[in-house]
Design a protein around this motif. Structure first.
Motif, PDB file in Angstrom:
ATOM      1  N   UNK A   1       0.742  -1.299  -0.007  1.00  0.00           N
ATOM      2  CA  UNK A   1       0.022  -0.010  -0.208  1.00  0.00           C
ATOM      3  C   UNK A   1       0.747   1.179  -0.087  1.00  0.00           C
ATOM      4  N   UNK A   2       1.983   1.216   0.694  1.00  0.00           N
ATOM      5  CA  UNK A   2       2.870   2.347   0.721  1.00  0.00           C
ATOM      6  C   UNK A   2       3.593   2.570  -0.603  1.00  0.00           C
ATOM      7  N   UNK A   3       3.982   1.705  -1.087  1.00  0.00           N
ATOM      8  CA  UNK A   3       4.509   1.591  -2.583  1.00  0.00           C
ATOM      9  C   UNK A   3       3.599   2.485  -3.522  1.00  0.00           C
ATOM     10  N   UNK A   4       2.214   1.795  -3.432  1.00  0.00           N
ATOM     11  CA  UNK A   4       1.239   2.436  -4.315  1.00  0.00           C
ATOM     12  C   UNK A   4       0.816   3.663  -3.990  1.00  0.00           C
ATOM     13  N   UNK A   5       1.110   4.379  -2.765  1.00  0.00           N
ATOM     14  CA  UNK A   5       0.803   5.526  -2.218  1.00  0.00           C
ATOM     15  C   UNK A   5       1.793   6.547  -2.676  1.00  0.00           C
ATOM     16  N   UNK A   6       3.305   6.023  -2.597  1.00  0.00           N
ATOM     17  CA  UNK A   6       4.396   7.012  -3.223  1.00  0.00           C
ATOM     18  C   UNK A   6       4.708   6.955  -4.694  1.00  0.00           C
ATOM     19  N   UNK A   7       4.339   5.816  -5.351  1.00  0.00           N
ATOM     20  CA  UNK A   7       4.356   5.911  -6.575  1.00  0.00           C
ATOM     21  C   UNK A   7       3.447   6.770  -7.151  1.00  0.00           C
ATOM     22  N   UNK A   8       2.156   6.642  -6.503  1.00  0.00           N
ATOM     23  CA  UNK A   8       1.258   7.687  -7.095  1.00  0.00           C
ATOM     24  C   UNK A   8       1.475   9.194  -6.992  1.00  0.00           C
ATOM     25  N   UNK A   9       1.968   9.195  -5.633  1.00  0.00           N
ATOM     26  CA  UNK A   9       2.614  10.887  -5.565  1.00  0.00           C
ATOM     27  C   UNK A   9       3.888  11.133  -6.291  1.00  0.00           C
ATOM     28  N   UNK A  10       4.661  10.283  -6.748  1.00  0.00           N
ATOM     29  CA  UNK A  10       5.803  10.375  -7.398  1.00  0.00           C
ATOM     30  C   UNK A  10       5.306  10.872  -8.673  1.00  0.00           C
ATOM     31  N   UNK A  11       4.603   9.905  -9.376  1.00  0.00           N
ATOM     32  CA  UNK A  11       3.860  10.128 -10.552  1.00  0.00           C
ATOM     33  C   UNK A  11       2.790  11.066 -10.937  1.00  0.00           C
ATOM     34  N   UNK A  12       2.475  11.672  -9.732  1.00  0.00           N
ATOM     35  CA  UNK A  12       1.172  12.559  -9.738  1.00  0.00           C
ATOM     36  C   UNK A  12       0.053  11.868 -10.373  1.00  0.00           C
ATOM     37  N   UNK A  13      -0.157  10.504 -10.104  1.00  0.00           N
ATOM     38  CA  UNK A  13      -1.199   9.910 -10.636  1.00  0.00           C
ATOM     39  C   UNK A  13      -2.508   9.444  -9.631  1.00  0.00           C
ATOM     40  N   UNK A  14      -3.333  10.451 -10.013  1.00  0.00           N
ATOM     41  CA  UNK A  14      -4.499  10.238  -8.816  1.00  0.00           C
ATOM     42  C   UNK A  14      -5.210   8.756  -9.050  1.00  0.00           C
TER      43      UNK A  14
END
Length: 196
Positions: A80-93
């Motif tokens: 879940x944290x990976x998805x969180x940070x990956x989404x923020x890193x890529x600005x992917x809502x």
């Protein structure tokens, strides 16, 4: 059930700052977590991490999967944290929506778009150590540490309570608290609203 005019604690992992968010009795339960990012895209790791998160959280019966071991809880959180940070890193809502259960969590993540990382996030660089405070089919609550300094830099270690709720057979972030004796219990009983 007591409702507090409490706080939503946002963990700004990049700067190690907790943001306080007021909560009214009309709002869904308090939740937070904020993290920074820069823009680029990651493609291959996204599909594998999404699959791993779903596999770890899925169930064949009604309701969620009861997590019985610390190791399983840590793996669910890591994904879940990976998805969180990956989404923020890529600005992917859309990526953030895959790992959050509440509007406040979605807002906390999207408000962190544009903050910096030292390198792209990776599952292997996320260090999670927790104890389980509650585990049933609808709610998984953990208290422990998160260290993402490998890609966020020094000062990116935090301790918090994470309340995960089951949505469509998958665990997702619902709320976050600072201390295990905070009032997180009500977050497990509240009705989840669809993300807008």
């Amino acid at each position: 059930m007591r409702w507090i005019a409490g706080v939503l604690i946002a963990i700004a992992l990049g700067v190690g700052v907790f943001l306080l968010w007021p909560r009214s009795s009309d709002d869904p339960p308090a939740d937070t977590i904020a993290a920074g990012t820069s823009t680029t895209t990651a493609s291959t790791s996204e599909s594998s991490s999404t699959t791993s998160t779903r596999a770890a959280a899925s169930t064949t019966d009604e309701g969620g999967h009861v997590v019985e071991t610390v190791e399983e809880a840590e793996e669910i959180l890591r994904q879940l944290w990976f998805g969180w940070f990956e989404g923020i890193y890529n600005q992917d809502e859309d990526r953030i929506r895959e790992v959050v259960a509440t509007q406040q969590m979605l807002k906390a993540a999207t408000e962190a778009f544009g903050t910096g990382f030292e390198s792209p996030p990776s599952v292997d660089a996320i260090v999670v150590e927790v104890e389980i405070l509650r585990s049933d089919r609808e709610c998984l609550v953990t208290y422990g540490s998160l260290d993402v300094s490998a890609f966020r830099g020094p000062g990116s270690q935090t301790e918090s309570v994470q309340v995960l709720r089951n949505m469509d057979g998958e665990w997702r972030f619902a709320t976050s608290w600072v201390h295990p004796d905070d009032l997180w219990e009500a977050d497990c009983e509240s009705e989840l609203q669809p993300l807008s």
